[in-house]
Structures are given as structure tokens and as C-alpha cells.
Scaffold this motif. Structure first.
Motif, short mmCIF file in Angstrom:
data_model
loop_
_atom_site.label_atom_id
_atom_site.label_comp_id
_atom_site.label_asym_id
_atom_site.label_seq_id
_atom_site.Cartn_x
_atom_site.Cartn_y
_atom_site.Cartn_z
N PRO A 56 0.60 8.58 15.59
CA PRO A 56 0.48 8.07 16.96
C PRO A 56 -0.96 8.05 17.46
O PRO A 56 -1.77 8.92 17.10
CB PRO A 56 1.30 9.09 17.77
CG PRO A 56 1.23 10.35 16.97
CD PRO A 56 1.18 9.92 15.54
N GLU A 69 -1.52 4.91 23.16
CA GLU A 69 -0.19 4.29 23.15
C GLU A 69 0.84 5.16 23.89
O GLU A 69 2.00 4.76 24.03
CB GLU A 69 0.26 4.09 21.70
CG GLU A 69 -0.62 3.13 20.92
CD GLU A 69 -0.30 3.13 19.42
OE1 GLU A 69 0.47 4.01 18.98
OE2 GLU A 69 -0.82 2.24 18.70
N TYR A 70 0.42 6.34 24.37
CA TYR A 70 1.37 7.27 24.98
C TYR A 70 0.94 7.70 26.39
O TYR A 70 1.29 8.78 26.85
CB TYR A 70 1.53 8.51 24.07
CG TYR A 70 2.27 8.19 22.80
CD1 TYR A 70 3.63 8.46 22.68
CD2 TYR A 70 1.62 7.59 21.72
CE1 TYR A 70 4.32 8.15 21.51
CE2 TYR A 70 2.30 7.27 20.56
CZ TYR A 70 3.64 7.55 20.46
OH TYR A 70 4.33 7.23 19.31
N GLU A 88 3.85 8.53 28.85
CA GLU A 88 4.44 9.84 28.57
C GLU A 88 3.55 10.97 29.09
O GLU A 88 4.05 11.99 29.58
CB GLU A 88 4.66 10.02 27.06
CG GLU A 88 5.81 9.20 26.50
CD GLU A 88 5.47 7.74 26.24
OE1 GLU A 88 6.38 6.97 25.85
OE2 GLU A 88 4.30 7.36 26.41
N MET A 135 2.59 13.44 22.71
CA MET A 135 2.88 12.73 21.46
C MET A 135 3.83 13.50 20.55
O MET A 135 4.71 12.92 19.92
CB MET A 135 1.58 12.41 20.72
CG MET A 135 0.76 11.32 21.41
SD MET A 135 -0.69 10.78 20.46
CE MET A 135 -1.80 12.15 20.70
N LYS A 147 7.39 13.25 22.02
CA LYS A 147 7.95 11.90 21.92
C LYS A 147 8.33 11.56 20.48
O LYS A 147 9.36 10.92 20.23
CB LYS A 147 6.92 10.89 22.43
CG LYS A 147 7.41 9.44 22.43
CD LYS A 147 8.50 9.22 23.47
CE LYS A 147 8.91 7.76 23.54
NZ LYS A 147 9.98 7.53 24.53
N THR A 148 7.52 11.99 19.51
CA THR A 148 7.76 11.61 18.11
C THR A 148 8.72 12.54 17.38
O THR A 148 9.44 12.11 16.47
CB THR A 148 6.43 11.56 17.32
OG1 THR A 148 5.75 12.82 17.46
CG2 THR A 148 5.55 10.44 17.83
#
Length: 459
Positions: free
Chosen positions: A117, A121-122, A125, A216, A219-220
């Protein structure tokens, strides 16, 4: 291949070596903090990548599924400064050095993470995480900054084992006027018009560095996950702050392990017993090293010291790694026509790696097998080759069929010189014969005279 062999690791969170027990026995999850991409990766960055790649390779033998996440930090003050100095867009810096980093690591046989990641891009979040911490009274907003209030989290300092005074000394350069407490750290900060930023409830700004990995990783991988790691320098404040953020938001403030169950950190790399630094001019870049040495040689050198210990990088370390790898590939060349049985690739030859990723112990086992190679009968060679393959699979070596191989053109040239040398010896022109031997040696070609003729190999 799966195994019932238990794996033990040293858990930074409690300071003990303990048996690894996955949260889900069918799916192990790992997160390791990756690089900030504004320059070439150095040997310290490579050690972290190689160590955790070796960990993943090992755990894939034990668990049916392993998900490995290692991030890219592509928003940071150093990146902003690099883009400003070079008068280019930030994206051109981050995209360039992300590619270079991944290419360099691939040369060291580091497998690509399952998920890589990028911080930018996050951002949604991260904004949600910060908002949640404010709502739960663990964070506050002041002058466009949002800060985590450290005294509100009673378990702060547990990972690094730092007391109150050490926390303050280690977390600040100077106490900003908008802080309620000197130990409080930034979750979100304002951006000027010429700095990158995103709209948020607290104005135009960007996340603090620590905020990124909390958002991250959750989320992942979801929370909790099994192993979180990185270099020892990240224990405080980065990983300490991650625990505070995530436990006080999604996880449990009373249970630090509700974010990540185990914490794993690799030691520092020094250069000839000196700390790497710009002022000493001794920062060794992977990109430079791979132009001089084969990637597997560099990888083996990085694994020669136990991951929790420091590694002193010097000519002796890299020379020993090359010498060892040359020997193993020589055996493989000698055993090239021997077929192996997959059933022979048992875990017996790699058992020592299950003891807290003991790579020096496994390298010692590799040396023992090399000594046995000249003694085993033909019927035992297949088993020995299988053991070498198993060790190579875990250490991430013995994967290059072209190692120490030369082009057809060079091969033809060497054969001509060897023939010329043989003719010189027959004519008792030993001066010319020695001259040809030295010429070949200078080009990295070692020759060996036998009753059957002269053999040669690249050294």
C-alpha cells in the motif's frame, strides 16, 4: 509444503522468546514498515526487506496461507524537500524511487509483498482514524494540527519500555506551543498552498507519519493481525505511536496485543564498525552494490548475522558470502544430472531456522553439507542436493541458473586461451603458460589442471 514444526520468535512487546500461535491457524498475517521513497535504498533498508522476506518464506512452510503487507511512504517532509530541490512534481520523485526500490530488492530475491500500500491511497482511512480518536477524547485539534494526547493512553511506552522522561526526550526537538503535553504527537498537520495536502475537517493538510501505518495495516489485514515489524529504529516513536492510535480507535486500549499480537525488529547495520551517516559519507546503496556483486551474495551477507543483532558490513562479510555461495553452486554444477525427490525435501535440514529465524545457524548447516559433498556416495547425492535446495528455498538463494556462467563468446575465448596455454606447456614455454593463467585469473577465471585435462570456472 506444510509443517507441524513450531516457530519461536522474540516478541519485542514482552521482551520474551515465545511460540508463535497464529490468530487464525489457516491464515497468518504480517505487516512490516517499508521505505520512504525519496532516494536510493541503502543496505539498512535492504536488511529489513531481506529479513522479513526470509521470515515469510519460512512461515509459508508452516501455514497454508501467509499474507505479507509492506508499505510505501510516499508523502513525507523529506519527499517534499527532494521535489523542491529538484524542481519536479512529488509524484515523479515517489514513482521513480518506488520502482528503483522494488527493482533493487528483486535483485536480492526479495519476493514482492502480497500487498504494497501507498500512503497517499489511504488518506480517507487516515481521516476516519483521526476523527475517531478525537471523538473518543484521545486526540485534540489545535491551530489546524490534530495531536494524540499521550497521557490518555495508560499503556504508552510498553513496547519501547520507556518511562515518561524518556518518552518526552525521544519524541521532540522542541515543544510546540499547540501541544497539551510535551509527549503528544501529530496525527494531522496543515499544509501551505505550495505543499501537498487534502481537505479534512481540520482544514487543508496531510497526515502525520505515524498515522499512515495504523490506517494501512487495519485496512489491508484487519485487526488484530499476527506480526508487525521493521527496523529497531522504528520501535520508538513510530511503532509505539501506532499501538496508541490503533488501540484507542478500533482495537482495545487495555490490550496492546489487540492491534498486533507479536512485534519483531531487526538490528542496525554499521559500516566497518561506524554508524551509517551522510556526514561520514559511508552510506552504501543497494543499487551500487548490485553492480559489483550478485544479488544472492549480498542477500547471504545480510543474513550472516542474526536479525536481532547488529550487522557490521565490511569486505570480509561480503567476501565470505561469495566464497560460500560459489562452493554451493559448484556442487550444484557437479550434481546437475542428479534428480531429486520432493519427498526428500524434509524440514529436518532447516529446523534451526524455526528458532527465532536463526539464519546464522542455517548457514552453518549449509557449510556442513558442503563438506559432506565430497564424501557422500552416488546414492546419497540426491538427498544432499535436496537438503541444499530446501535451505536455498528458505534463505532465498540458489535460484539463479546463470550464476557464475559466462556468455558463449567469453566461453569460446577462454577455451582458446586454455588451448594456447596447453600448447605453450608442451613446447616448454612456461613463461607464456603462466602469463595466460594470470590473464585468465585477472578476468575472474580459475583454471585447474587434472590428468583428464584443464578445467575452468568463474570465480
Amino acid at each position: 509444503m506444510s509443517s507441524n514444526q513450531p516457530f519461536h520468535l522474540f516478541n519485542t512487546l514482552n521482551g520474551k522468546k515465545e511460540k508463535l500461535e497464529a490468530i487464525d491457524s489457516k491464515h497468518l498475517k504480517i505487516y512490516a514498515c517499508g521505505p520512504t521513497v525519496y532516494n536510493y535504498a541503502h543496505i539498512g533498508n535492504a536488511r529489513m526487506a531481506v529479513v522479513f522476506d526470509t521470515l515469510v518464506r519460512t512461515l509459508k512452510i508452516i501455514y497454508p496461507k501467509v499474507t505479507y503487507v509492506s508499505n510505501i511512504t510516499d508523502i513525507d517532509d523529506k519527499i517534499i524537500e527532494a521535489a523542491k530541490e529538484q524542481n519536479v512534481a512529488i509524484a515523479s520523485i515517489t514513482e521513480k524511487y518506488t520502482k528503483i526500490y522494488n527493482d533493487d530488492m528483486a535483485k536480492l530475491n526479495v519476493l514482492a509483498p502480497d500487498i504494497q500500500p501507498k500512503a497517499t491511497e489511504y488518506i480517507p482511512e487516515m481521516i476516519d482514524l483521526v476523527s475517531d480518536l478525537i471523538k473518543k477524547n484521545f486526540a485534540y485539534e489545535k491551530d489546524g494540527h490534530v495531536l494524540f494526547h499521550v497521557p490518555s493512553f495508560k499503556n504508552y511506552g510498553l513496547l519501547s519500555n520507556r518511562n515518561r522522561d524518556e518518552q518526552i526526550a525521544g519524541s521532540r526537538v522542541e515543544v510546540a506551543p499547540f501541544k497539551k503535553d510535551p509527549a503528544d504527537f501529530v496525527l494531522w498537520k496543515p499544509s501551505s498552498d505550495n505543499q501537498p495536502g487534502w481537505d479534512s475537517p481540520w482544514g487543508f493538510g496531510r497526515p502525520g507519519w505515524h498515522t499512515e501505518c495504523s490506517a494501512m495495516s487495519e485496512k489491508t489485514l484487519g485487526l488484530p493481525f499476527d506480526i508487525h515489524g521493521g527496523g529497531r529504529d522504528l520501535i520508538f516513536p513510530h511503532h509505539e505511536n501506532e499501538i496508541a492510535q490503533s488501540c484507542c480507535s478500533t482495537a482495545d486500549p487495555n490490550k496492546p496485543e489487540s492491534y498486533a499480537k507479536y512485534w519483531m525488529h531487526n538490528g542496525f547495520v554499521t559500516i566497518d564498525s561506524e554508524k551509517m551517516s551522510k556526514s561520514l559519507g559511508n552510506i552504501i546503496l543497494v543499487n551500487d552494490l548490485t553492480q559489483k556483486y550478485h544479488g544472492e551474495v549480498i542477500r547471504l551477507a545480510l543474513l550472516s548475522s542474526h536479525y536481532r543483532q547488529g550487522l557490521d558490513w565490511n569486505e570480509k562479510v561480503i567476501h565470505q558470502a561469495k566464497k560460500l555461495l560459489d562452493k554451493v553452486y559448484d556442487i550444484f554444477d557437479e550434481f546437475k544430472d542428479i534428480e531429486t525427490n520432493e519427498e526428500d525435501q524434509s524440514n529436518e535440514s532447516i529446523e534451526i531456522i524455526f528458532d527465532d529465524l536463526n539464519t546464522p545457524g542455517l548457514i552453518s548447516e549449509l557449510n556442513k553439507l558442503i563438506k559432506e559433498a565430497d564424501l557422500v556416495s552416488n546414492s546419497q547425492k540426491a538427498l544432499l542436493k535436496s537438503k541444499l535446495l530446501m535451505i536455498g528455498k528458505v534463505l532465498g538463494i540458489l535460484e539463479d541458473n546463470t550464476y557464475n556462467k559466462v556468455s558463449d563468446e567469453l566461453s569460446e575465448e577462454v577455451e582458446k586461451l586454455i588451448k594456447k596455454r596447453s600448447e605453450a606447456k608442451e613446447n616448454k614455454n612456461f613463461e607464456l603458460a603462466d602469463e595466460i593463467r594470470n590473464t585468465l585469473k585477472e578476468r575472474g577465471i580459475e583454471i585447474k589442471d587434472t590428468p583428464e585435462g584443464t578445467s575452468w570456472k568463474v570465480k
